[in-house]
Scaffold this active site. Structure first.
Site, short mmCIF file in Angstrom:
data_model
loop_
_atom_site.label_atom_id
_atom_site.label_comp_id
_atom_site.label_asym_id
_atom_site.label_seq_id
_atom_site.Cartn_x
_atom_site.Cartn_y
_atom_site.Cartn_z
CB THR A 52 -0.91 -0.02 1.25
OG1 THR A 52 -1.53 1.26 1.39
CG2 THR A 52 -0.12 -0.28 2.52
CG ASP A 53 -1.15 4.95 -0.98
OD1 ASP A 53 -1.69 4.32 -0.04
OD2 ASP A 53 -1.77 5.79 -1.67
CD GLU A 54 -3.29 3.37 4.49
OE1 GLU A 54 -3.04 3.07 5.65
OE2 GLU A 54 -4.43 3.38 4.01
CE1 TYR A 111 -3.28 -2.83 5.81
CE2 TYR A 111 -3.25 -0.46 5.39
CZ TYR A 111 -3.25 -1.76 4.92
OH TYR A 111 -3.24 -2.01 3.57
CE LYS A 116 0.15 -4.66 2.95
NZ LYS A 116 -0.22 -5.99 2.38
#
Ligand code: NAD
Ligand code: TDX
Length: 344
Positions: free
Chosen positions: A124-126, A160, A164
């Site tokens: 993810t970009d997060e 989260y 990741k």
């Protein structure tokens, strides 16, 4: 190499099942084994209608080393989607995120290393944290350095996103130290059918369908970079087949929108007044803005998104949730009770 026997972890979830449909529709010669634990977020129905000889569902945990060893020994590639995926859940109870996203990924890459199996890690970009809002930047943010690139420093905010980020770093280390044949992709926010109703867009659509007022966190100025999940699938397939081992590719479709604008579009398309929603408690640590620079993927691998009309994509998504009440209705009350306990 053309992969003929792939494992898709998390293939009964929102994005993983879209990828399974994509491969089944476009590459009938590829056999797909879906490895999915069927948590609250996984649903067999997401795989309905696929040819039985081509797609097999194995219900199991990616952290089950024995099972993973057996399946990976028979495969030539693993595409890894399985994860605990919801930020709000991770703020309430981080443990499943550590277990699945970190230990689960470790279990898979150990097996892929042993059997020299190609691994693609879906992320993810997060992992990059957030960017300042454009309105907070001088000149409203025109100019360089305002999007995530593969060189952006990791700076995750939530349990989260940090789980990741941890899994991405494990994959990178396995490439460097053990020669794992892996690629990584970091994608922006997906939308489309089959997304769990805990997530922003389907939560608001199903709220309206259930006679509940939509819920906006805080100011609603937070920006997400939306991509239709069909485009995420074509990008992952491109990277799996054409990507360079050891590389990271960012996936995005230039779809930046703030949450308030997205909610107002949903309200308009569903025939509601534009102010018919509640402002609720903000998410702790709420990332301000995500934005992806996908130049590398477009220029080096020749990928481009096709489903870029957000208004049309939203209309189709609303139509899907309207027609598939049986898919979400039984979970609605529990999801909303859970949010209510949080003041959201
Ligand atoms: P989802 O929550 O809808 O689906 C996750 C799937 O993984 C479910 O089918 C679930 O049963 C399965 N799963 C969970 N734990 C498991 C375990 N221990 N073993 C086996 N299966 C397990 O998630 P999603 O939104 O489809 O996201 C899929 C992947 O894409 C995740 O890795 C996520 O980080 C990544 N991603 C998501 C987005 C997004 O906008 N949703 C954006 C970028 C990247
Ligand atoms: O009811 C809500 N009201 C609201 O304003 C919900 C559920 C969310 N929001 C806001 C929070 C975010 O700014 O909407 C935005 C989107 O929220 P989510 O759907 O929870 O997504 P996000 O936290 O951005 O993360 C998503 O994109 C990146 C996925 O859930 C992740 O798995 C992915 O990695």
């Amino acid at each position: 190499m053309a992969y003929k026997n792939i494992i898709v972890t998390g293939g009964a979830g929102f994005i993983g099942s879209n990828f399974v449909h994509y491969v089944a529709n476009n590459h009938p010669e590829v056999h797909i084994t879906v490895l999915d634990k069927l948590t609250y977020a996984g649903n067999r129905e997401n795989l309905a209608g696929l040819p039985e000889g081509q797609v097999e569902l194995v219900v199991g945990d990616i952290a089950d080393a024995q099972l993973v060893d057996k399946l990976v020994s028979q495969a030539d590639a693993v595409v890894h989607y399985a994860a605990e995926s919801h930020n709000d859940n991770s703020l309430k109870n981080p443990f499943p995120f550590i277990q699945t996203n970190i230990i689960g990924t470790y279990t898979l890459i150990e097996a892929c290393r042993k059997y020299e199996v190609r691994f693609h890690h879906v992320s993810t970009d997060e992992v990059y944290g957030d960017l300042p809002l454009r309105e907070d930047l001088p000149g409203h943010g025109e100019g360089a350095g305002e999007k995530f690139t593969p060189e952006t420093r990791y700076n995750p905010s939530s349990p989260y996103s940090s789980s990741k980020a941890s899994s991405d770093l494990l994959v990178r280390a396995w490439v460097r130290s053990f020669g794992l044949e892996a690629t990584i992709s970091n994608c922006s926010n997906n939308y489309g059918p089959y997304q769990h109703i805990e997530k922003f867009i389907p939560r608001q659509i199903t709220n309206i369908l259930s006679g509940i007022r939509p819920k906006l966190y805080g100011s609603g100025k937070n920006v997400r970079d939306w991509i239709h999940t069909n485009d995420h699938s074509s990008a992952v397939w491109t990277i799996l087949n054409k990507g360079k081992i050891g590389e990271t590719y960012l996936i995005g479709a230039d779809g930046e929108k703030n949450n308030k604008d997205v909610l107002e579009l949903i309200l308009e398309q569903m025939g509601q007044p534009s102010d018919a929603y509640d402002v609720v408690k903000d998410r702790p640590g709420h990332d301000l803005r995500y934005a992806i620079d996908s130049t590398k993927l477009r220029e080096e691998l020749g990928w481009k998104p096709e489903f870029t009309n957000f208004e049309d994509g939203m209309k189709d998504t609303i139509a899907w949730y309207t027609a598939h009440e049986d898919w979400w209705k039984s979970e609605k009350e529990a999801v909303e009770n859970n949010y209510k306990q949080n003041g959201q």
